[in-house]
Design a protein around this motif. Structure first.
Motif, PDB file in Angstrom:
ATOM      1  N   PHE A 165       0.850  -1.202   0.000  1.00  0.00           N
ATOM      2  CA  PHE A 165       0.000   0.000   0.000  1.00  0.00           C
ATOM      3  C   PHE A 165       0.875   1.236   0.000  1.00  0.00           C
ATOM      4  O   PHE A 165       1.938   1.265   0.630  1.00  0.00           O
ATOM      5  N   GLU A 166       0.402   2.273  -0.677  1.00  0.00           N
ATOM      6  CA  GLU A 166       1.007   3.603  -0.565  1.00  0.00           C
ATOM      7  C   GLU A 166      -0.097   4.629  -0.778  1.00  0.00           C
ATOM      8  O   GLU A 166      -0.789   4.583  -1.805  1.00  0.00           O
ATOM      9  N   GLY A 167      -0.286   5.505   0.190  1.00  0.00           N
ATOM     10  CA  GLY A 167      -1.364   6.475   0.064  1.00  0.00           C
ATOM     11  C   GLY A 167      -1.583   7.264   1.336  1.00  0.00           C
ATOM     12  O   GLY A 167      -0.669   7.445   2.146  1.00  0.00           O
ATOM     13  N   ALA A 168      -2.812   7.720   1.523  1.00  0.00           N
ATOM     14  CA  ALA A 168      -3.152   8.629   2.616  1.00  0.00           C
ATOM     15  C   ALA A 168      -3.296   7.881   3.948  1.00  0.00           C
ATOM     16  O   ALA A 168      -3.696   6.716   3.968  1.00  0.00           O
ATOM     17  N   PRO A 169      -3.002   8.558   5.073  1.00  0.00           N
ATOM     18  CA  PRO A 169      -3.095   7.913   6.382  1.00  0.00           C
ATOM     19  C   PRO A 169      -4.494   7.382   6.710  1.00  0.00           C
ATOM     20  O   PRO A 169      -4.632   6.298   7.279  1.00  0.00           O
ATOM     21  N   THR A 196       2.399  10.752   3.792  1.00  0.00           N
ATOM     22  CA  THR A 196       2.149   9.605   2.913  1.00  0.00           C
ATOM     23  C   THR A 196       2.552   8.338   3.669  1.00  0.00           C
ATOM     24  O   THR A 196       3.598   8.307   4.330  1.00  0.00           O
ATOM     25  N   VAL A 197       1.707   7.304   3.563  1.00  0.00           N
ATOM     26  CA  VAL A 197       1.951   6.047   4.266  1.00  0.00           C
ATOM     27  C   VAL A 197       2.308   4.961   3.259  1.00  0.00           C
ATOM     28  O   VAL A 197       1.680   4.848   2.201  1.00  0.00           O
ATOM     29  N   ARG A 198       3.303   4.174   3.608  1.00  0.00           N
ATOM     30  CA  ARG A 198       3.686   3.048   2.764  1.00  0.00           C
ATOM     31  C   ARG A 198       3.771   1.792   3.626  1.00  0.00           C
ATOM     32  O   ARG A 198       4.290   1.815   4.746  1.00  0.00           O
ATOM     33  N   VAL A 199       3.249   0.670   3.100  1.00  0.00           N
ATOM     34  CA  VAL A 199       3.268  -0.613   3.804  1.00  0.00           C
ATOM     35  C   VAL A 199       4.074  -1.595   2.968  1.00  0.00           C
ATOM     36  O   VAL A 199       3.746  -1.836   1.803  1.00  0.00           O
TER      37      VAL A 199
END
Length: 258
Positions: A165-169, A196-199
């Motif tokens: 995932f990469e996107g908004a919190p 930006t959040v990345r998993v």
């Protein structure tokens, strides 16, 4: 003896209870109907929120997930009972965040958001007012922590890191309600619009790794935390329970009960 409440009695709650001398605290856990966890002698159980409120604990720790925050915490705050919220990601819902703030004002009780598996949130709060501030938070964990998610997507991390995932919190908090509370703690500190959040599922990750990259007119920083996973839940850092224990201890000290 001080009386403290718990919402849920899973791994985190057990670790919190075990951190305090058995004769110093009387614990009361709010459990779902039909739940039968093994409870130590100093932990009682109720299945109704009104029963927990009626006992008047000095404080309550939520350790049962985002749904529990919405279901129980506003009423606790309205009743004047301070509450420590482990599932920080619940505040990604603006309506719930407003309800919590209103309940805290009405009841004269505060809700406390621990730092959880992270540090450095004071730095992020300091740069939050800067218009050019940008923050990227990366959750990097071994593939075993994301086995179900990888299987659902038909992916494998055997040969290298995979970005799930990469996107908004707020979107991250909804997709991973039990595993990305740290991401929303970053968003609350820096401002959701700046983050930006990345998993990442990474076979080379030494443990549950949290990376914070921040850039602004004040400078740049890179923070990296490699946390040992909880023995009973590889998606959760062992540090999470330690953070809740420290936060609860500070609350007890502030109220003069320790």
């Amino acid at each position: 003896m001080v009386t403290l409440g718990l919402i849920g009695y899973g791994t985190i709650a057990r670790e919190i209870v075990s951190a305090f001398p058995q004769g110093s605290v009387r614990w009361v856990a709010l459990l779902r109907e039909g739940a039968c966890p093994a409870l130590p002698p100093n932990v009682g159980a109720v299945t109704q929120l009104d029963a927990l409120i009626g006992i008047r604990p000095m404080a309550v720790v939520e350790a049962a997930g985002q749904e529990a925050v919405a279901a129980y915490v506003p009423a606790l705050l309205e009743a004047g009972i301070p509450t420590v919220i482990a599932s920080v990601g619940a505040l990604s819902d603006p309506g719930l965040a407003a309800r919590l703030a209103g309940a805290a004002r009405n009841g004269g009780a505060r809700f406390v958001l621990p730092s959880g598996a992270l540090g450095g949130l004071d730095y992020l709060r300091a740069i939050a007012a800067l218009p050019d501030a940008r923050v990227r938070y990366t959750s990097r964990k071994p593939p075993a922590a994301w086995a179900a998610e990888l299987a659902t997507l038909g992916l494998s991390a055997d040969n290298g890191a995979v970005t799930l995932f990469e996107g908004a919190p707020a979107e991250a908090a909804k997709l991973y309600p039990r595993n990305l509370n740290a991401a929303f703690a970053v968003a609350l500190a820096a401002g959701p619009d700046k983050v930006t959040v990345r998993v990442v599922a990474d076979p080379n990750a030494a443990g549950n790794t949290h990376e914070i990259e921040a850039e602004s007119a004040a400078g740049t920083t890179f923070l990296r935390f490699v946390n040992a996973p909880s023995p009973d839940n590889p998606k959760t850092s062992a540090l999470t329970a330690l953070s809740l224990i420290a936060t609860l201890g500070e609350l007890l000290d502030l109220e003069g009960h320790r």
